[in-house]
Design a protein around this motif. Structure first.
Motif, mmCIF file in Angstrom:
data_model
loop_
_atom_site.group_PDB
_atom_site.id
_atom_site.type_symbol
_atom_site.label_atom_id
_atom_site.label_comp_id
_atom_site.label_asym_id
_atom_site.label_seq_id
_atom_site.Cartn_x
_atom_site.Cartn_y
_atom_site.Cartn_z
ATOM 1 N N ILE A 2 0.822 -1.198 0.000
ATOM 2 C CA ILE A 2 0.000 0.000 0.000
ATOM 3 C C ILE A 2 0.862 1.258 0.000
ATOM 4 O O ILE A 2 0.646 2.166 -0.788
ATOM 5 C CB ILE A 2 -0.953 -0.005 1.217
ATOM 6 N N SER A 3 1.857 1.311 0.876
ATOM 7 C CA SER A 3 2.727 2.487 0.949
ATOM 8 C C SER A 3 4.007 2.134 1.690
ATOM 9 O O SER A 3 4.126 1.082 2.294
ATOM 10 C CB SER A 3 2.014 3.642 1.660
ATOM 11 N N SER A 4 4.946 3.094 1.650
ATOM 12 C CA SER A 4 6.182 2.938 2.410
ATOM 13 C C SER A 4 6.619 4.297 2.913
ATOM 14 O O SER A 4 6.244 5.328 2.353
ATOM 15 C CB SER A 4 7.286 2.314 1.551
ATOM 16 N N SER A 5 7.408 4.289 3.982
ATOM 17 C CA SER A 5 7.954 5.539 4.498
ATOM 18 C C SER A 5 9.368 5.289 5.001
ATOM 19 O O SER A 5 9.654 4.253 5.600
ATOM 20 C CB SER A 5 7.075 6.093 5.621
ATOM 21 N N ASP A 6 10.252 6.237 4.710
ATOM 22 C CA ASP A 6 11.640 6.135 5.132
ATOM 23 C C ASP A 6 11.783 6.575 6.581
ATOM 24 O O ASP A 6 11.002 7.384 7.073
ATOM 25 C CB ASP A 6 12.540 6.996 4.237
ATOM 26 N N TYR A 31 7.023 -0.531 5.557
ATOM 27 C CA TYR A 31 6.091 -0.812 4.465
ATOM 28 C C TYR A 31 4.735 -1.169 5.054
ATOM 29 O O TYR A 31 4.650 -1.964 5.986
ATOM 30 C CB TYR A 31 6.576 -1.999 3.622
ATOM 31 N N ASP A 32 3.680 -0.557 4.524
ATOM 32 C CA ASP A 32 2.321 -0.950 4.869
ATOM 33 C C ASP A 32 1.865 -1.892 3.773
ATOM 34 O O ASP A 32 1.757 -1.501 2.602
ATOM 35 C CB ASP A 32 1.411 0.276 4.964
ATOM 36 N N LEU A 33 1.626 -3.137 4.157
ATOM 37 C CA LEU A 33 1.345 -4.188 3.193
ATOM 38 C C LEU A 33 -0.123 -4.590 3.221
ATOM 39 O O LEU A 33 -0.749 -4.631 4.281
ATOM 40 C CB LEU A 33 2.204 -5.419 3.495
ATOM 41 N N ASN A 80 3.298 -1.662 -6.450
ATOM 42 C CA ASN A 80 4.498 -2.290 -5.909
ATOM 43 C C ASN A 80 4.114 -3.637 -5.302
ATOM 44 O O ASN A 80 3.099 -3.742 -4.615
ATOM 45 C CB ASN A 80 5.146 -1.409 -4.848
ATOM 46 N N LEU A 81 4.919 -4.634 -5.579
ATOM 47 C CA LEU A 81 4.705 -5.975 -5.054
ATOM 48 C C LEU A 81 5.862 -6.273 -4.104
ATOM 49 O O LEU A 81 7.012 -6.367 -4.522
ATOM 50 C CB LEU A 81 4.677 -6.996 -6.193
ATOM 51 N N ALA A 82 5.536 -6.381 -2.824
ATOM 52 C CA ALA A 82 6.580 -6.615 -1.827
ATOM 53 C C ALA A 82 7.021 -8.069 -1.856
ATOM 54 O O ALA A 82 6.199 -8.982 -1.896
ATOM 55 C CB ALA A 82 6.079 -6.251 -0.436
ATOM 56 N N VAL A 95 5.439 -3.404 -10.478
ATOM 57 C CA VAL A 95 5.151 -4.444 -11.468
ATOM 58 C C VAL A 95 4.630 -3.786 -12.736
ATOM 59 O O VAL A 95 3.592 -3.140 -12.729
ATOM 60 C CB VAL A 95 4.128 -5.463 -10.925
ATOM 61 N N LYS A 96 5.377 -3.954 -13.823
ATOM 62 C CA LYS A 96 4.993 -3.393 -15.117
ATOM 63 C C LYS A 96 4.340 -4.430 -16.017
ATOM 64 O O LYS A 96 3.531 -4.105 -16.855
ATOM 65 C CB LYS A 96 6.217 -2.805 -15.832
ATOM 66 N N ASP A 97 4.729 -5.693 -15.868
ATOM 67 C CA ASP A 97 4.185 -6.793 -16.654
ATOM 68 C C ASP A 97 4.023 -8.004 -15.748
ATOM 69 O O ASP A 97 4.757 -8.162 -14.770
ATOM 70 C CB ASP A 97 5.147 -7.181 -17.793
ATOM 71 N N ALA A 98 3.079 -8.864 -16.114
ATOM 72 C CA ALA A 98 2.914 -10.107 -15.366
ATOM 73 C C ALA A 98 4.174 -10.959 -15.510
ATOM 74 O O ALA A 98 4.771 -11.018 -16.585
ATOM 75 C CB ALA A 98 1.697 -10.866 -15.873
#
Length: 127
Positions: A2-6, A31-33, A80-82, A95-98
């Protein structure tokens, strides 16, 4: 994902398949997954021996894991796929392509990072 923060991360290692927060391996990003889209266990993990991409890791997957990754990557298109290893986020690429075939190649910024990831993946207690 879902999101990330440094910044320093204090989330415990991820232990469930539901939505949760998790740290990267260095403990510098939170990372919020969302829910787990699938679990894969590579048949083998090797460093690339291609002279042009020594900073990459190859994952050989069986047919079932290839199908799981294909389904997960289709669901995560343009997101983004963690990639989680032992409860920590290893990477979270866009992820741009399967991803539909094996072997899967993960490319990292440096040779040492690729070597560390390969070593971690070979000794992981959970996929």
């Amino acid at each position: 994902m879902i999101s990330s923060s440094d910044g320093p991360c204090t989330a415990p290692a991820l232990t469930s398949d539901g939505a949760a927060s998790a740290c990267d391996r260095a403990g510098t990003t939170t990372y919020d997954l969302a829910q787990v889209l699938g679990v894969i266990t590579p048949d083998s993990v090797t460093l690339s021996d291609d002279q042009g991409s020594t900073n990459s890791v190859n994952l050989d997957l069986n047919d079932t894991d290839t199908a799981t990754l294909s389904d997960a990557s289709r669901e995560a298109l343009e997101k983004n796929l963690a990639i989680v290893l032992d409860g920590r986020v290893l990477s979270a690429p866009l992820v741009k392509d399967a991803l539909i075939s094996s072997p899967l190649t993960l490319v990292f910024g440096t040779v040492s990072e690729a070597q560390q990831v390969a070593a971690d993946m070979r000794t992981a207690t959970t996929p």
